[in-house]
Design a protein around this motif. Structure first.
Motif, mmCIF file in Angstrom:
data_model
loop_
_atom_site.group_PDB
_atom_site.id
_atom_site.type_symbol
_atom_site.label_atom_id
_atom_site.label_comp_id
_atom_site.label_asym_id
_atom_site.label_seq_id
_atom_site.Cartn_x
_atom_site.Cartn_y
_atom_site.Cartn_z
ATOM 1 N N PHE A 16 0.841 -1.201 0.000
ATOM 2 C CA PHE A 16 0.000 0.000 0.000
ATOM 3 C C PHE A 16 0.874 1.248 0.000
ATOM 4 N N GLU A 17 1.943 1.228 0.801
ATOM 5 C CA GLU A 17 2.854 2.370 0.857
ATOM 6 C C GLU A 17 3.470 2.624 -0.511
ATOM 7 N N VAL A 18 3.829 1.556 -1.197
ATOM 8 C CA VAL A 18 4.498 1.693 -2.493
ATOM 9 C C VAL A 18 3.570 2.339 -3.518
ATOM 10 N N GLY A 19 2.298 1.978 -3.492
ATOM 11 C CA GLY A 19 1.343 2.619 -4.388
ATOM 12 C C GLY A 19 1.222 4.101 -4.109
ATOM 13 N N ALA A 20 1.152 4.455 -2.823
ATOM 14 C CA ALA A 20 1.067 5.869 -2.440
ATOM 15 C C ALA A 20 2.347 6.609 -2.823
ATOM 16 N N ILE A 21 3.490 5.965 -2.612
ATOM 17 C CA ILE A 21 4.776 6.575 -2.959
ATOM 18 C C ILE A 21 4.846 6.869 -4.451
ATOM 19 N N ALA A 22 4.394 5.931 -5.272
ATOM 20 C CA ALA A 22 4.421 6.119 -6.718
ATOM 21 C C ALA A 22 3.633 7.357 -7.117
ATOM 22 N N HIS A 23 2.490 7.562 -6.473
ATOM 23 C CA HIS A 23 1.664 8.733 -6.800
ATOM 24 C C HIS A 23 2.337 10.016 -6.317
ATOM 25 N N LEU A 24 2.858 10.006 -5.106
ATOM 26 C CA LEU A 24 3.458 11.216 -4.542
ATOM 27 C C LEU A 24 4.680 11.671 -5.335
ATOM 28 N N GLY A 66 7.975 -2.173 -9.213
ATOM 29 C CA GLY A 66 8.268 -3.408 -9.929
ATOM 30 C C GLY A 66 8.774 -4.505 -9.014
ATOM 31 N N LEU A 67 9.545 -4.119 -8.002
ATOM 32 C CA LEU A 67 10.063 -5.095 -7.049
ATOM 33 C C LEU A 67 8.923 -5.795 -6.315
ATOM 34 N N TRP A 68 7.966 -5.001 -5.829
ATOM 35 C CA TRP A 68 6.832 -5.582 -5.104
ATOM 36 C C TRP A 68 5.942 -6.414 -6.028
ATOM 37 N N LEU A 69 5.723 -5.935 -7.240
ATOM 38 C CA LEU A 69 4.895 -6.694 -8.175
ATOM 39 C C LEU A 69 5.579 -7.981 -8.621
ATOM 40 N N GLY A 70 6.891 -8.053 -8.446
ATOM 41 C CA GLY A 70 7.631 -9.251 -8.814
ATOM 42 C C GLY A 70 7.593 -10.348 -7.760
ATOM 43 N N ILE A 71 7.037 -10.053 -6.591
ATOM 44 C CA ILE A 71 6.930 -11.066 -5.538
ATOM 45 C C ILE A 71 5.861 -12.075 -5.930
ATOM 46 N N ARG A 72 6.205 -13.337 -5.959
ATOM 47 C CA ARG A 72 5.285 -14.372 -6.436
ATOM 48 C C ARG A 72 4.724 -15.243 -5.319
ATOM 49 N N GLY A 73 4.915 -14.825 -4.095
ATOM 50 C CA GLY A 73 4.382 -15.603 -2.981
ATOM 51 C C GLY A 73 5.292 -15.484 -1.774
ATOM 52 N N SER A 74 4.865 -16.053 -0.678
ATOM 53 C CA SER A 74 5.599 -15.931 0.575
ATOM 54 C C SER A 74 6.989 -16.544 0.507
ATOM 55 N N ARG A 75 7.179 -17.572 -0.351
ATOM 56 C CA ARG A 75 8.490 -18.215 -0.443
ATOM 57 C C ARG A 75 9.546 -17.265 -1.006
ATOM 58 N N CYS A 76 9.111 -16.195 -1.628
ATOM 59 C CA CYS A 76 10.067 -15.180 -2.084
ATOM 60 C C CYS A 76 10.625 -14.371 -0.916
ATOM 61 N N ASP A 277 -1.853 -11.299 -6.027
ATOM 62 C CA ASP A 277 -3.093 -10.563 -6.272
ATOM 63 C C ASP A 277 -3.374 -9.567 -5.147
ATOM 64 N N GLN A 278 -3.101 -9.969 -3.915
ATOM 65 C CA GLN A 278 -3.302 -9.060 -2.790
ATOM 66 C C GLN A 278 -2.315 -7.898 -2.840
ATOM 67 N N ILE A 279 -1.090 -8.185 -3.224
ATOM 68 C CA ILE A 279 -0.094 -7.124 -3.349
ATOM 69 C C ILE A 279 -0.532 -6.103 -4.385
ATOM 70 N N ARG A 280 -0.992 -6.585 -5.530
ATOM 71 C CA ARG A 280 -1.443 -5.677 -6.594
ATOM 72 C C ARG A 280 -2.641 -4.856 -6.128
ATOM 73 N N GLU A 281 -3.574 -5.495 -5.431
ATOM 74 C CA GLU A 281 -4.760 -4.798 -4.951
ATOM 75 C C GLU A 281 -4.396 -3.719 -3.927
ATOM 76 N N ASN A 282 -3.503 -4.060 -2.994
ATOM 77 C CA ASN A 282 -3.111 -3.091 -1.971
ATOM 78 C C ASN A 282 -2.267 -1.964 -2.550
ATOM 79 N N LEU A 283 -1.455 -2.280 -3.542
ATOM 80 C CA LEU A 283 -0.664 -1.250 -4.197
ATOM 81 C C LEU A 283 -1.582 -0.240 -4.893
ATOM 82 N N GLN A 284 -2.603 -0.741 -5.568
ATOM 83 C CA GLN A 284 -3.557 0.141 -6.238
ATOM 84 C C GLN A 284 -4.318 0.996 -5.220
ATOM 85 N N ALA A 285 -4.657 0.394 -4.076
ATOM 86 C CA ALA A 285 -5.352 1.139 -3.023
ATOM 87 C C ALA A 285 -4.485 2.286 -2.513
ATOM 88 N N GLY A 286 -3.174 2.060 -2.423
ATOM 89 C CA GLY A 286 -2.269 3.117 -1.983
ATOM 90 C C GLY A 286 -2.200 4.260 -2.974
#
Length: 318
Positions: A16-24, A66-76, A277-286
């Motif tokens: 979520f922070e990363v989405g907000a940061i991108a906008h700011l 891009g780093l956050w969107l590249g995370i493919r699951g908890s094992r990352c 999917d949750q990462i993408r959703e939270n990033l967009q919310a930010g």
């Protein structure tokens, strides 16, 4: 203008922070010279703190997305099956091994750039031995040899991740004492502070928690952590609000405009869920939350002015 960015903890909700940061940074073209962070916010702060000018900050904001969107699951981020988790818990004091997180920190953060004088990075950790909060300041040479380890320690939640040994002590997540490191930003006397939280806030700066149902022991622990950390962060913000209201009582002080960006509703997933999917959703919310911040201090008086009238209030607008 000297502007500070304060990033709260929240584990995977740091998206979520990363989405907000991108906008700011890339939409509003804001520049920042001071970054403070805890837990997932510490990782984001250290990554952005590599910027040696505003153009690099814009580039880093895009790379962080891009780093956050590249995370493919908890094992990352961490490893641990049922048997392995139980072995680590009883013999290592933690359920999971954050091997992926440590690898990510070492690959993505260059200490030579991080210690450039153009920016200041401050991440918080807590000593297991003393319980004291420590702020690792990128300007202080004593922290340089182990600075990346402090970033890892700031994201090491007790029970889930092991403490990080540094300098003869063992360090944990700074969120245990200071989830939203606002006080350390205020000490730098910036002209403006932008705070990004990973949980909703009411108009009077109280944390709003999503409803939950009892379940497994692990679910109970995660819920307990969520309740405690949200309360700590809300207290920090309320204290800053009180200080701004009474600034005129302190000689030489002035109110600092504080813009707070918070989710409109509880973010999806828990702090350890790195579902793409949750990462993408939270990033967009930010990103959307940063378009219209929930709260902002609007009134400012010079330090030399006379005390404000009795009905003075810090103006907060939605």
């Amino acid at each position: 203008m000297k502007r500070a960015l304060v990033l709260s903890g929240g584990g995977s909700k740091g998206a979520f922070e990363v989405g907000a940061i991108a906008h700011l940074i890339n939409k509003k073209k804001l520049d920042f010279q001071l970054f403070t962070g805890t837990s997932g916010g510490a990782l984001n702060a250290a990554f952005l703190g590599q910027a040696r000018n505003h153009q690099e900050l814009q580039e880093l904001a895009e790379e962080l997305t891009g780093l956050w969107l590249g995370i493919r699951g908890s094992r990352c981020i961490y490893r641990g099956g049922l048997f392995g988790s139980l072995w680590r818990f009883f013999w290592r004091g933690a359920l999971y091994n954050p091997v992926g997180l440590w690898d990510l920190i070492n690959r993505q953060i260059d200490p030579e750039r991080l210690f450039h004088p153009r920016t200041v990075v401050k991440v918080t950790v807590v000593s297991f031995e003393t319980g004291k909060l420590l702020c690792a300041d990128s300007r202080q040479p004593a922290f340089h040899p182990d600075y990346l380890a402090y970033v890892l320690a700031s994201a090491s939640m007790p029970f889930f991740f092991p403490a990080v040994p540094i300098g003869g002590q063992h360090w944990y997540d700074g969120g245990l004492r200071d989830l939203t490191p606002l006080a350390t930003a205020i000490k730098e006397d910036p002209d403006e502070i932008v705070v990004i939280t990973t949980f909703p806030l009411s108009p009077n700066l109280e944390a709003s928690l999503p409803p939950a149902q009892p379940g497994s022991a692990l679910k109970a622990v995660l819920r307990t952590v969520e309740i405690l950390l949200n309360e700590i962060a809300a207290n920090d913000l309320q204290l800053a609000q009180a200080i701004n209201k009474a600034w005129w009582r302190y000689p030489g002080k002035r109110p600092i405009p504080i813009q707070i960006i918070a989710p409109a509703k509880p973010l999806t997933g828990n702090v350890l869920s790195f579902d793409p999917d949750q990462i993408r959703e939270n990033l967009q919310a930010g990103y959307e939350a940063a378009e219209k911040p929930h709260f902002m201090t609007m009134t400012r008086y010079p330090a030399s002015s006379t005390p404000p009238p009795a009905n003075f209030r810090k103006h907060i607008s939605e």
